[in-house]
Write a protein that holds these residues in place. Sequence first.
Motif, PDB file in Angstrom:
ATOM      1  N   ASN A 115      -8.236  21.590   6.177  1.00 58.28           N
ATOM      2  CA  ASN A 115      -8.448  22.174   7.493  1.00 58.28           C
ATOM      3  C   ASN A 115      -7.594  21.462   8.524  1.00 58.28           C
ATOM      4  N   THR A 116      -7.261  22.172   9.608  1.00 56.51           N
ATOM      5  CA  THR A 116      -6.340  21.643  10.608  1.00 56.51           C
ATOM      6  C   THR A 116      -6.645  22.171  11.995  1.00 56.51           C
ATOM      7  N   GLU A 132     -10.821  24.836  14.426  1.00 58.93           N
ATOM      8  CA  GLU A 132     -10.423  24.221  13.167  1.00 58.93           C
ATOM      9  C   GLU A 132     -10.166  25.329  12.156  1.00 58.93           C
ATOM     10  N   ASP A 133      -8.939  25.455  11.686  1.00 55.79           N
ATOM     11  CA  ASP A 133      -8.578  26.534  10.782  1.00 55.79           C
ATOM     12  C   ASP A 133      -8.424  26.040   9.350  1.00 55.79           C
ATOM     13  N   LEU A 134      -8.630  26.955   8.408  1.00 55.91           N
ATOM     14  CA  LEU A 134      -8.347  26.680   7.003  1.00 55.91           C
ATOM     15  C   LEU A 134      -6.844  26.491   6.837  1.00 55.91           C
ATOM     16  N   TRP A 135      -6.462  25.475   6.068  1.00 55.52           N
ATOM     17  CA  TRP A 135      -5.053  25.117   5.897  1.00 55.52           C
ATOM     18  C   TRP A 135      -4.724  25.073   4.411  1.00 55.52           C
ATOM     19  N   ILE A 145       7.444  19.777   1.206  1.00 53.03           N
ATOM     20  CA  ILE A 145       6.752  21.019   1.555  1.00 53.03           C
ATOM     21  C   ILE A 145       7.622  22.235   1.245  1.00 53.03           C
ATOM     22  N   ILE A 146       7.008  23.224   0.594  1.00 51.72           N
ATOM     23  CA  ILE A 146       7.645  24.514   0.337  1.00 51.72           C
ATOM     24  C   ILE A 146       7.156  25.542   1.346  1.00 51.72           C
ATOM     25  N   TRP A 147       5.848  25.610   1.574  1.00 50.88           N
ATOM     26  CA  TRP A 147       5.302  26.415   2.667  1.00 50.88           C
ATOM     27  C   TRP A 147       3.992  25.800   3.153  1.00 50.88           C
ATOM     28  N   SER A 148       3.621  26.153   4.378  1.00 52.93           N
ATOM     29  CA  SER A 148       2.390  25.662   4.992  1.00 52.93           C
ATOM     30  C   SER A 148       1.831  26.766   5.877  1.00 52.93           C
ATOM     31  N   VAL A 149       0.557  27.135   5.675  1.00 51.80           N
ATOM     32  CA  VAL A 149      -0.059  28.246   6.406  1.00 51.80           C
ATOM     33  C   VAL A 149      -1.455  27.841   6.863  1.00 51.80           C
ATOM     34  N   GLN A 150      -1.943  28.509   7.893  1.00 52.88           N
ATOM     35  CA  GLN A 150      -3.339  28.338   8.303  1.00 52.88           C
ATOM     36  C   GLN A 150      -3.939  29.687   8.654  1.00 52.88           C
ATOM     37  N   TYR A 151      -5.230  29.831   8.355  1.00 54.77           N
ATOM     38  CA  TYR A 151      -5.962  31.070   8.590  1.00 54.77           C
ATOM     39  C   TYR A 151      -7.335  30.716   9.135  1.00 54.77           C
ATOM     40  N   GLY A 152      -7.857  31.588  10.018  1.00 55.83           N
ATOM     41  CA  GLY A 152      -9.185  31.300  10.512  1.00 55.83           C
ATOM     42  C   GLY A 152      -9.609  32.135  11.683  1.00 55.83           C
ATOM     43  N   GLY A 174     -14.268  28.297   0.811  1.00 56.81           N
ATOM     44  CA  GLY A 174     -14.687  27.416   1.894  1.00 56.81           C
ATOM     45  C   GLY A 174     -15.703  28.082   2.792  1.00 56.81           C
ATOM     46  N   ARG A 175     -15.497  27.954   4.099  1.00 59.49           N
ATOM     47  CA  ARG A 175     -16.410  28.516   5.089  1.00 59.49           C
ATOM     48  C   ARG A 175     -15.612  29.083   6.243  1.00 59.49           C
ATOM     49  N   ASP A 176     -16.218  30.045   6.963  1.00 59.63           N
ATOM     50  CA  ASP A 176     -15.541  30.667   8.090  1.00 59.63           C
ATOM     51  C   ASP A 176     -16.500  30.824   9.267  1.00 59.63           C
ATOM     52  N   SER A 177     -15.951  31.350  10.364  1.00 56.22           N
ATOM     53  CA  SER A 177     -16.718  31.725  11.546  1.00 56.22           C
ATOM     54  C   SER A 177     -16.293  33.126  11.963  1.00 56.22           C
TER      55      SER A 177
END
Length: 325
Positions: A115-116, A132-135, A145-152, A174-177
């Motif tokens: 998370n990030t 705080e987003d899922l990373w 690093i090849i790729w890096s993404v965040q979702y949330g 994981g968990r979400d909101s």
Amino acid sequence: STDSDVVGNHGHNDLWMIKLDSAGNFIWKRCYGGTKDDAGRQVYENLDGNYMGVSYLYSKNGDVSANYGDYDAWIFEVDKDSGNIIWEKNYGGTLEDRVRSIYQWPDSNYVFVGNTFSTDSDLAGTTNQGGEDLWAAKIDKHGNIIWSVQYGSPGMDRAYYLVPDKDGNVLVCGRDSTGGIVSNNHGDADVWILKLDYATGNLIWEKSFGGSNEDTGFRIDPSDDNGYLVSATLKSSDGDSPGFKGAADYWLIKLDSARNIEWSKNYGGPQFDHLYDAFAMPDSTYWMVGFTNSDSLPGSDVTGVHGEFDLWVVKAGWCDSTGTI
């Protein structure tokens, strides 16, 4: 600690890694970190037989070569025979970033999740949804690093586990909101499962399960019928909840290939039963582990309680489509 079995502590919290023989005797033991707060989350054996330390750190000295600011994710490889560090690298941005799980694919690249709060450094070019987003990030076998993404969402979103799906893409649990890219949150935190493209990190699909209280997913596994098994901690009594025994229960969810619930079952007692991990066995049973402070009362699944909090292991036979203990 700095005494008894622990040697080499760097000054505060370190990741402590030990290797034991079949009789439980030390082969080697090492502390990894710096003089500030550094915490281990996972030890993972890679394809070379060496060990990956998965942790988050606040230090910028000792074994740690760099820190972007606040907590960073920290991943390092150690030699299986000596425990010596082969390589180490921090990941993140100037805000708080944590890693919780890693997996190596057959091509020797890794994906890690956590998370990030950051959008700079290793998160440059990504969009944070407001909290705080899922990373998730893909790195090569040397840590590049090849790729890096965040979702949330604007709330708290975290990843606790990842594993390859049968097609080689990335399953995350994981968990979400509510809000952001989250499509069907039920109220508070929900169990959140996602599938990401292994080549790019792009989102393939996501889905939430839960009720109006806090529910958190800790494990997902593909099943032989192309569905999925999800294990979680349940605090809701409505929505997708199959029932509720106390303050928190273990929760096992069986999904079909379209991610619809085939069945789900909760396990616990009248108090707090918190799941941390689970794993499937070749005999079609599923083992769940966490802790409990429930009593052995009528209607409780918990037996043999020793005191306030106990380690609690549950073996479920899910092949009968009921998740029977």
